[in-house]
Design an enzyme around this catalytic site. Structure first.
Site, PDB file in Angstrom:
ATOM      1  N   CYS A   1       0.894  -0.689   0.175  1.00  0.00           N
ATOM      2  CA  CYS A   1       0.160  -0.259  -0.281  1.00  0.00           C
ATOM      3  C   CYS A   1       1.078   1.248   0.215  1.00  0.00           C
ATOM      4  CB  CYS A   1      -1.103   0.101   0.716  1.00  0.00           C
ATOM      5  SG  CYS A   1       0.042  -0.045   2.607  1.00  0.00           S
TER       6      CYS A   1
ATOM      7  N   ASN B   1       2.542   1.007   4.176  1.00  0.00           N
ATOM      8  CA  ASN B   1       2.871   0.099   4.646  1.00  0.00           C
ATOM      9  C   ASN B   1       3.255   0.249   6.328  1.00  0.00           C
ATOM     10  OD1 ASN B   1       5.747  -1.957   5.051  1.00  0.00           O
ATOM     11  ND2 ASN B   1       3.796  -3.071   4.633  1.00  0.00           N
TER      12      ASN B   1
ATOM     13  N   CYS C   1      -1.257   0.897   7.093  1.00  0.00           N
ATOM     14  CA  CYS C   1      -2.820   0.627   7.447  1.00  0.00           C
ATOM     15  C   CYS C   1      -3.319  -0.649   6.841  1.00  0.00           C
ATOM     16  CB  CYS C   1      -3.233   1.944   6.853  1.00  0.00           C
ATOM     17  SG  CYS C   1      -3.556   3.520   7.798  1.00  0.00           S
ATOM     18  N   ARG C   2      -3.347  -0.152   5.872  1.00  0.00           N
ATOM     19  CA  ARG C   2      -3.766  -1.252   4.601  1.00  0.00           C
ATOM     20  C   ARG C   2      -2.978  -3.078   5.018  1.00  0.00           C
ATOM     21  NH1 ARG C   2      -5.446   1.775  -0.196  1.00  0.00           N
ATOM     22  NH2 ARG C   2      -3.623   3.226   0.549  1.00  0.00           N
ATOM     23  N   SER C   3      -1.736  -2.593   4.061  1.00  0.00           N
ATOM     24  CA  SER C   3      -1.019  -3.738   3.554  1.00  0.00           C
ATOM     25  C   SER C   3      -0.518  -4.478   4.739  1.00  0.00           C
ATOM     26  CB  SER C   3       0.254  -3.379   2.556  1.00  0.00           C
ATOM     27  OG  SER C   3       0.790  -2.431   3.694  1.00  0.00           O
TER      28      SER C   3
ATOM     29  N   ASP D   1      -7.856   4.016   1.146  1.00  0.00           N
ATOM     30  CA  ASP D   1      -6.622   3.849   2.101  1.00  0.00           C
ATOM     31  C   ASP D   1      -7.250   4.783   3.046  1.00  0.00           C
ATOM     32  OD1 ASP D   1      -4.780   5.936   3.859  1.00  0.00           O
ATOM     33  OD2 ASP D   1      -3.909   6.226   2.014  1.00  0.00           O
TER      34      ASP D   1
HETATM   35  C1  6LJ Z   1       5.847  13.426   2.132  1.00  0.00           C
HETATM   36  C2  6LJ Z   1       4.358  14.131   1.690  1.00  0.00           C
HETATM   37  C3  6LJ Z   1       3.253  13.451   2.521  1.00  0.00           C
HETATM   38  C4  6LJ Z   1      -3.146   9.376   1.562  1.00  0.00           C
HETATM   39  C5  6LJ Z   1      -0.824   8.605   4.996  1.00  0.00           C
HETATM   40  C6  6LJ Z   1      -2.715   9.785   3.499  1.00  0.00           C
HETATM   41  C7  6LJ Z   1      -0.939  10.678   3.730  1.00  0.00           C
HETATM   42  C8  6LJ Z   1      -1.343   7.771   4.176  1.00  0.00           C
HETATM   43  C9  6LJ Z   1      -0.732  10.669   4.873  1.00  0.00           C
HETATM   44  C10 6LJ Z   1      -1.136   6.812   4.954  1.00  0.00           C
HETATM   45  C11 6LJ Z   1      -0.220   6.169   5.169  1.00  0.00           C
HETATM   46  C12 6LJ Z   1       5.971  13.255   3.568  1.00  0.00           C
HETATM   47  C13 6LJ Z   1       4.932  12.885   3.986  1.00  0.00           C
HETATM   48  C14 6LJ Z   1      -1.800  11.061   1.112  1.00  0.00           C
HETATM   49  C15 6LJ Z   1       0.725   6.665   6.105  1.00  0.00           C
HETATM   50  C16 6LJ Z   1       0.414   7.823   5.759  1.00  0.00           C
HETATM   51  C17 6LJ Z   1       0.007  12.340   4.981  1.00  0.00           C
HETATM   52  C18 6LJ Z   1       1.216  13.081   4.057  1.00  0.00           C
HETATM   53  C19 6LJ Z   1       2.516  12.477   4.901  1.00  0.00           C
HETATM   54  C20 6LJ Z   1      -2.754  10.785   1.111  1.00  0.00           C
HETATM   55  C21 6LJ Z   1      -4.250  11.600   0.047  1.00  0.00           C
HETATM   56  C22 6LJ Z   1      -5.256  10.562   0.710  1.00  0.00           C
HETATM   57  C23 6LJ Z   1      -5.418   9.622   1.582  1.00  0.00           C
HETATM   58  C24 6LJ Z   1      -4.733   9.758   2.296  1.00  0.00           C
HETATM   59  N1  6LJ Z   1      -0.616  12.141   0.376  1.00  0.00           N
HETATM   60  N2  6LJ Z   1       0.598  11.040   5.349  1.00  0.00           N
HETATM   61  N3  6LJ Z   1       3.133  12.906   3.631  1.00  0.00           N
HETATM   62  N4  6LJ Z   1      -2.148   8.575   3.209  1.00  0.00           N
END
Ligand code: 6LJ
Length: 158
Positions: free
Chosen positions: A13, A16, A18-20, A130
């Site tokens: 995912c 890594n 949540c889902r996976s 997600d």
């Molecule tokens: C680089 C810039 C983004 C997410 C997640 C989303 C956002 C995640 C996350 C799944 C697992 C440094 C990191 C998106 C772990 C973190 C926020 C941003 C992280 C996104 C879009 C739609 C739904 C979910 N992006 N962290 N930073 N999923």
């Protein structure tokens, strides 16, 4: 299969956490319960490097715990070797699929079959969304989707 005996699957995912890891933990439980541990290599990974080394999201851990499953997984990013080592790379959404297909083109001898885990869903929910910005109910939905798909995949891999 590349190895006629042992099959291998990497659940993938975005981060890594949540889902996976939920899918990995469920599949490990199914394989253990079915006494076929010796037939499978199972891991999970991320298309991103955002969470490398971290434990799964607290909501993922509590969802699994509610279903009697524990995991010690630590997040890792998918490597070039994964595309050769694993028979199956099963991901969650179209964005994961595009990322894996793009990465696979950088790999010399990609032999892994890259698929959406949701293609195994007997209820035909193709996308496992997600839950990062969601709630406990969204994590429960992920759990139920992964359980249905993992059961079907174990029964009959594509
Ligand atoms: C680089 C810039 C983004 C997410 C997640 C989303 C956002 C995640 C996350 C799944 C697992 C440094 C990191 C998106 C772990 C973190 C926020 C941003 C992280 C996104 C879009 C739609 C739904 C979910 N992006 N962290 N930073 N999923």
């Amino acid at each position: 299969m590349a190895s006629g005996e042992v099959k291998s699957v990497l659940f993938v995912c975005l981060g890594n956490i949540c889902r996976s890891p939920i899918a990995e933990a469920i599949f490990k439980k199914l394989v253990t319960d079915g006494n076929v541990q010796n037939k499978w290599m199972i891991d999970s990974g991320a298309v991103s490097d955002w969470n490398v080394g971290r434990s799964p999201d607290a909501r993922a851990l509590s969802c699994l715990r509610n279903h009697g499953i524990v995991t010690a997984h630590k997040a890792r990013q998918v490597t070039q070797d994964d595309f050769v080592t694993f028979d199956y790379m099963l991901c969650m959404d179209e964005s994961n699929l595009r990322d894996l297909q793009r990465k696979s083109k950088q790999v010399k001898n990609c032999t892994a079959k890259i698929e959406l885990l949701g293609t195994y869903d007997p209820q035909n929910q193709r996308i496992i969304e997600d839950p990062y910005y969601g709630n406990d109910e969204d994590f429960e939905t992920v759990y139920e989707q992964c359980l249905r798909c993992c059961k079907a995949f174990l029964e009959k891999p594509h």
